[in-house]
Motif scaffolding. Structure first.
Motif, short mmCIF file in Angstrom:
data_model
loop_
_atom_site.label_atom_id
_atom_site.label_comp_id
_atom_site.label_asym_id
_atom_site.label_seq_id
_atom_site.Cartn_x
_atom_site.Cartn_y
_atom_site.Cartn_z
N LYS A 12 0.84 -1.20 0.00
CA LYS A 12 0.00 0.00 0.00
C LYS A 12 0.88 1.25 0.00
CE LYS A 12 -3.91 -1.92 2.45
NZ LYS A 12 -4.79 -1.76 3.60
N ALA A 13 0.43 2.27 -0.68
CA ALA A 13 1.15 3.55 -0.71
C ALA A 13 0.91 4.29 0.61
CB ALA A 13 0.70 4.40 -1.87
N LYS A 14 1.96 4.91 1.12
CA LYS A 14 1.83 5.66 2.37
C LYS A 14 1.14 6.99 2.10
CE LYS A 14 5.81 3.91 4.88
NZ LYS A 14 7.04 4.29 5.58
N LYS A 15 0.40 7.42 3.08
CA LYS A 15 -0.23 8.73 2.97
C LYS A 15 0.83 9.81 3.14
CE LYS A 15 -4.76 7.60 4.84
NZ LYS A 15 -5.72 7.91 5.90
N GLU A 16 0.62 10.92 2.43
CA GLU A 16 1.56 12.03 2.59
C GLU A 16 1.32 12.67 3.95
OE1 GLU A 16 1.56 14.86 -0.53
OE2 GLU A 16 1.55 13.36 -2.09
N GLU A 17 2.41 12.89 4.66
CA GLU A 17 2.31 13.50 5.97
C GLU A 17 2.36 15.02 5.82
OE1 GLU A 17 5.33 11.96 8.47
OE2 GLU A 17 4.78 9.88 8.08
N ASN A 18 1.59 15.69 6.63
CA ASN A 18 1.61 17.15 6.61
C ASN A 18 2.89 17.64 7.26
OD1 ASN A 18 -0.83 17.30 5.36
ND2 ASN A 18 -1.99 17.57 7.26
N ASN A 19 3.50 18.62 6.65
CA ASN A 19 4.71 19.21 7.21
C ASN A 19 4.28 20.19 8.31
OD1 ASN A 19 7.32 19.84 7.61
ND2 ASN A 19 7.67 20.82 5.64
N SER A 20 4.68 19.94 9.53
CA SER A 20 4.23 20.75 10.65
C SER A 20 4.93 22.09 10.75
CB SER A 20 4.41 19.98 11.96
OG SER A 20 5.79 19.72 12.16
N LYS A 21 6.09 22.23 10.11
CA LYS A 21 6.82 23.49 10.18
C LYS A 21 6.31 24.44 9.10
CE LYS A 21 11.11 21.52 11.86
NZ LYS A 21 12.54 21.33 11.59
N PRO A 22 6.08 25.70 9.46
CA PRO A 22 5.65 26.65 8.43
C PRO A 22 6.81 27.01 7.50
CG PRO A 22 5.92 27.76 10.53
CD PRO A 22 6.11 26.30 10.78
N ARG A 23 6.48 27.30 6.28
CA ARG A 23 7.49 27.67 5.29
C ARG A 23 8.00 29.07 5.60
NH1 ARG A 23 6.30 28.06 -1.12
NH2 ARG A 23 8.34 28.89 -1.66
N VAL A 24 9.31 29.26 5.51
CA VAL A 24 9.93 30.55 5.84
C VAL A 24 10.36 31.22 4.54
CG1 VAL A 24 11.82 31.69 7.04
CG2 VAL A 24 10.71 29.73 8.07
N ARG A 25 9.96 32.48 4.39
CA ARG A 25 10.37 33.26 3.24
C ARG A 25 11.31 34.35 3.70
NH1 ARG A 25 5.34 35.69 0.74
NH2 ARG A 25 6.94 36.66 -0.50
N ILE A 26 12.24 34.73 2.83
CA ILE A 26 13.18 35.79 3.13
C ILE A 26 12.80 37.01 2.32
CG2 ILE A 26 15.58 36.53 3.02
CD1 ILE A 26 16.37 33.65 3.45
N SER A 27 12.63 38.13 2.97
CA SER A 27 12.26 39.37 2.30
C SER A 27 13.48 39.95 1.59
CB SER A 27 11.71 40.36 3.33
OG SER A 27 11.54 41.62 2.74
#
Length: 75
Positions: free
Chosen positions: A3-18
């Motif tokens: 069976k294919a594994k479910k994709e896990e949600n990434n708990s860390k928010p994405r960081v953008r650099i201004s």
């Protein structure tokens, strides 16, 4: 078949650099390195008076502080 594994949600928010804040850090660092009284690169090569050196140093430090404070943004 496996069976294919479910994709896990990434708990860390994405960081953008201004870009603007990173540019402010670069400009502030350049001002500090060039115009620092008695140790700056321009002061060691040429005579630059205190009327230009101290305000440029203060402006550079302020730009560094503002840029570092807001460089990382969470999405």
């Amino acid at each position: 078949m496996a069976k294919a594994k479910k994709e896990e949600n990434n708990s860390k928010p994405r960081v953008r650099i201004s870009f603007l804040k990173a540019f402010m850090i670069l400009i502030g660092a350049d001002l500090v390195l060039l115009f620092a009284p008695a140790i700056g690169l321009l002061n060691s090569a040429f005579y630059i008076g205190d009327m230009i050196s101290w305000p440029a140093l203060i402006i550079g430090l302020v730009l560094l502080a503002v840029g570092i404070k807001g460089v990382f943004q969470e999405e």
